[in-house]
Write a protein that holds these residues in place. Sequence first.
Motif, PDB file in Angstrom:
ATOM      1  N   GLN A  21       0.685  -1.265   0.047  1.00  0.00           N
ATOM      2  CA  GLN A  21      -0.009   0.044   0.029  1.00  0.00           C
ATOM      3  C   GLN A  21       0.860   1.324  -0.031  1.00  0.00           C
ATOM      4  N   ALA A  22       1.754   1.190   0.935  1.00  0.00           N
ATOM      5  CA  ALA A  22       2.831   2.421   0.924  1.00  0.00           C
ATOM      6  C   ALA A  22       3.435   2.633  -0.598  1.00  0.00           C
ATOM      7  N   ALA A  23       3.880   1.551  -0.988  1.00  0.00           N
ATOM      8  CA  ALA A  23       4.797   1.573  -2.440  1.00  0.00           C
ATOM      9  C   ALA A  23       3.792   2.138  -3.582  1.00  0.00           C
ATOM     10  N   GLU A  24       2.532   1.673  -3.334  1.00  0.00           N
ATOM     11  CA  GLU A  24       1.601   1.983  -4.420  1.00  0.00           C
ATOM     12  C   GLU A  24       1.064   3.507  -4.326  1.00  0.00           C
ATOM     13  N   ALA A  25       1.477   3.960  -3.179  1.00  0.00           N
ATOM     14  CA  ALA A  25       1.175   5.432  -2.747  1.00  0.00           C
ATOM     15  C   ALA A  25       2.309   6.150  -3.329  1.00  0.00           C
ATOM     16  N   GLY A  26       3.286   5.509  -3.840  1.00  0.00           N
ATOM     17  CA  GLY A  26       4.564   6.337  -4.201  1.00  0.00           C
ATOM     18  C   GLY A  26       5.634   6.483  -3.129  1.00  0.00           C
ATOM     19  N   VAL A  27       5.654   5.854  -2.158  1.00  0.00           N
ATOM     20  CA  VAL A  27       6.736   5.872  -1.166  1.00  0.00           C
ATOM     21  C   VAL A  27       7.511   4.657  -1.265  1.00  0.00           C
ATOM     22  N   PRO A  28       8.935   4.882  -1.138  1.00  0.00           N
ATOM     23  CA  PRO A  28       9.836   3.732  -1.026  1.00  0.00           C
ATOM     24  C   PRO A  28       9.542   3.050   0.143  1.00  0.00           C
ATOM     25  N   VAL A  29       9.857   1.568   0.060  1.00  0.00           N
ATOM     26  CA  VAL A  29       9.637   0.939   1.193  1.00  0.00           C
ATOM     27  C   VAL A  29      10.762  -0.286   1.359  1.00  0.00           C
ATOM     28  N   ILE A  30      11.345  -0.453   2.692  1.00  0.00           N
ATOM     29  CA  ILE A  30      12.584  -1.532   2.966  1.00  0.00           C
ATOM     30  C   ILE A  30      11.554  -2.516   3.782  1.00  0.00           C
ATOM     31  N   LEU A  31      11.474  -3.722   3.207  1.00  0.00           N
ATOM     32  CA  LEU A  31      10.720  -4.798   4.083  1.00  0.00           C
ATOM     33  C   LEU A  31      11.517  -5.798   4.680  1.00  0.00           C
ATOM     34  N   HIS A  32      11.581  -5.878   6.137  1.00  0.00           N
ATOM     35  CA  HIS A  32      12.625  -6.478   6.800  1.00  0.00           C
ATOM     36  C   HIS A  32      11.723  -7.896   7.103  1.00  0.00           C
ATOM     37  N   GLU A  33      12.540  -9.191   6.488  1.00  0.00           N
ATOM     38  CA  GLU A  33      11.917 -10.412   6.778  1.00  0.00           C
ATOM     39  C   GLU A  33      12.900 -11.336   7.350  1.00  0.00           C
ATOM     40  N   MET A  34      12.758 -11.953   8.805  1.00  0.00           N
ATOM     41  CA  MET A  34      13.745 -12.693   8.937  1.00  0.00           C
ATOM     42  C   MET A  34      14.025 -13.964   8.469  1.00  0.00           C
ATOM     43  N   ARG A  35      12.863 -14.512   8.151  1.00  0.00           N
ATOM     44  CA  ARG A  35      12.906 -15.979   7.357  1.00  0.00           C
ATOM     45  C   ARG A  35      13.850 -15.834   6.029  1.00  0.00           C
ATOM     46  N   PRO A  36      14.719 -16.628   5.742  1.00  0.00           N
ATOM     47  CA  PRO A  36      14.933 -17.963   6.060  1.00  0.00           C
ATOM     48  C   PRO A  36      16.212 -18.026   7.233  1.00  0.00           C
ATOM     49  N   MET A  37      16.524 -16.730   7.334  1.00  0.00           N
ATOM     50  CA  MET A  37      17.740 -16.892   8.551  1.00  0.00           C
ATOM     51  C   MET A  37      17.188 -17.414   9.986  1.00  0.00           C
ATOM     52  N   ARG A  38      16.263 -16.750  10.046  1.00  0.00           N
ATOM     53  CA  ARG A  38      15.669 -17.353  11.514  1.00  0.00           C
ATOM     54  C   ARG A  38      13.973 -17.830  11.190  1.00  0.00           C
ATOM     55  N   GLY A  39      13.666 -18.727  11.714  1.00  0.00           N
ATOM     56  CA  GLY A  39      12.274 -19.173  11.544  1.00  0.00           C
ATOM     57  C   GLY A  39      11.447 -19.103  12.832  1.00  0.00           C
ATOM     58  N   ARG A 110       5.082 -10.231  -6.622  1.00  0.00           N
ATOM     59  CA  ARG A 110       4.682  -9.165  -6.947  1.00  0.00           C
ATOM     60  C   ARG A 110       5.513  -8.024  -6.040  1.00  0.00           C
ATOM     61  N   ILE A 111       5.709  -8.559  -4.699  1.00  0.00           N
ATOM     62  CA  ILE A 111       6.526  -7.545  -3.865  1.00  0.00           C
ATOM     63  C   ILE A 111       8.062  -7.405  -4.405  1.00  0.00           C
ATOM     64  N   LEU A 116       9.494   0.233  -6.343  1.00  0.00           N
ATOM     65  CA  LEU A 116       9.696   0.719  -4.734  1.00  0.00           C
ATOM     66  C   LEU A 116       9.957   0.195  -3.572  1.00  0.00           C
ATOM     67  N   ILE A 117       9.762  -1.237  -3.798  1.00  0.00           N
ATOM     68  CA  ILE A 117      10.085  -2.108  -2.568  1.00  0.00           C
ATOM     69  C   ILE A 117      11.179  -2.758  -2.595  1.00  0.00           C
ATOM     70  N   THR A 118      12.259  -2.790  -1.545  1.00  0.00           N
ATOM     71  CA  THR A 118      13.531  -3.550  -1.319  1.00  0.00           C
ATOM     72  C   THR A 118      13.218  -4.637  -0.241  1.00  0.00           C
ATOM     73  N   ILE A 119      13.392  -5.805  -0.298  1.00  0.00           N
ATOM     74  CA  ILE A 119      13.377  -6.938   0.851  1.00  0.00           C
ATOM     75  C   ILE A 119      14.865  -7.012   1.260  1.00  0.00           C
ATOM     76  N   GLU A 120      14.762  -6.722   2.533  1.00  0.00           N
ATOM     77  CA  GLU A 120      16.006  -7.277   3.386  1.00  0.00           C
ATOM     78  C   GLU A 120      15.590  -8.408   4.116  1.00  0.00           C
ATOM     79  N   ARG A 121      16.381  -9.476   3.939  1.00  0.00           N
ATOM     80  CA  ARG A 121      16.340 -10.660   4.718  1.00  0.00           C
ATOM     81  C   ARG A 121      17.120 -10.501   5.818  1.00  0.00           C
TER      82      ARG A 121
END
Length: 469
Positions: A21-39, A110-111, A116-121
């Motif tokens: 939603q934030a990215a679709e509004a035109g704002v850059p996003v960094i999405l932090h997800e711990m998997r697979p490093m930590r479950g 899709r993400i 505008l979205i960067t995923i950081e694991r």
Amino acid sequence: MTMKPIHVIGGGLAGSEAAWQAAEAGVPVILHEMRPMRGTEAHKTDGLAELVCSNSFRSDDAETNAVGLLHAELRLAGSLIMRSGDAHQVPAGSALAVDRDGFSADVTERIEAHPLITIERGEVAGLPPEDWDLAIIATGPLTAPSLAEAIRSATGADALAFFDAIAPIIHFDTIDMDTCWFQSRYDKVGPGGTGKDYINCPMDKDRYEAFVQALLDGQKTEFKEWEGTPYFDGCLPIEVMAERGPETLRHGPMKPMGLTNAHDPSVKPYAVVQLRQDNALGTLYNMVGFQTKLRHGEQTRIFRMIPGLENAEFARLGGLHRNTYINSPTLLDGTLQLKRRAGLRFAGQITGCEGYVESAAIGLLAGRFAAADRLGRPLAPPPATTAFGALLNHITGGHIVSDDEPGKRSFQPMNVNFGLFPPAATPKPEGKRLRGKEKTLAKKKAITARAISDCRAWLGLDTTAEAAE
Ligand SMILES: Cc1cc2nc3c(=O)[nH]c(=O)nc-3n(C[C@H](O)[C@H](O)[C@H](O)COP(=O)(O)OP(=O)(O)OC[C@H]3O[C@@H](n4cnc5c(N)ncnc54)[C@H](O)[C@@H]3O)c2cc1C
């Protein structure tokens, strides 16, 4: 100058939707997800928006079902979770069920593909650093321990429940008030009370004994390995209390002292089940002290043995499981922002909603609120008449604080349901008086029609009848 990103922590149902939603509004996003490093104890893959248990988004009926209505509002708002869910639907009658792997892969792709979205694991092991001026914590019921601990110390020791003991909640209009009566124990008024704050359901000796036996015989759910959290005496399941002896409940949550049956004052009840108002609207009541791990079917069967509850409809059934959620009504403002730290929002199940769809909806709102902040265009919360607004109000303020049980939490996670909506005027067809099921259906349809129209207006969509078709 490039725009500073919003940091979203947790790539589950809520975090994925918030980021989108934030990215679709035109704002850059960094999405932090711990998997697979930590479950976690329940996730099995490294996919975003993994469904940890059932593959169902529940009813897709937007006219007469509250979660179906939430589906419709999410679709109107361009939800990624609904788009991927619809694209990977599997047959399930009137419910929306999805192919869990296809669904999660679709959300992930899709993400990943969004410019505008960067995923950081990697695990975010503490509160977001101060220079993440806009951040959303969407780490779910199984938030990793170090972040959970950081949230706990920042918000107060009792503000983060790790263990969720929930009692059933009943729709007020299904309680038989010819059998039950309003009264507080010893008519105590207390701060903010009236002396008639509880609904009381009376039992004679025979009914009580049959009820205790049914609790003992009822089928219980087994704890899974990850649910190893011990429970403390303050929230013992009702059936565990029953095991301690036939009189235990009569001296505990079912004690009859200080209560006189308004319908039959000369007969002292042998035991009393008390129900306490659960929402500001007074449409929902919870069963005081009735946290339970009886199977859901058994709960409906056994609790309908209680006089006055023979036809009770449950907005939520009881249960015991590990759940990390904050005391949102005291901690968050109306846009899901931590009152003590502007710019830091919470989303998803950690805010005290329950379910995949509800978590996505709160993610959607958090993403939109954060993006609006970044763009300098403040966004008003959705109206209370919409499913978005009803759920948000439950989280940020619609609960009743219990003054008579100091130290106990009154805020409990909940699925979206019609009890959270303000009543709507039901259209009266000429020459016909609606009764029973027909009347209930008409009430629901009035609520959902109003919700869709108000949601369209909130989203800035065309609200003419043709557009809403
Ligand atoms: C065992 C179990 C069974 C359930 N069954 C159902 C069901 O059948 N139906 C239903 O509707 N709901 C079910 N739920 C509730 C379900 O978890 C929520 O409905 C939904 O997944 C919550 O979405 P969320 O985005 O808030 O959390 P999640 O979907 O759990 O997402 C949180 C994400 O944050 C990540 N994360 C956690 N900590 C960190 C950290 N410190 N740093 C970075 N990333 C982190 C996790 O890896 C995860 O990907 C169940 C929950 C559990 C625990």
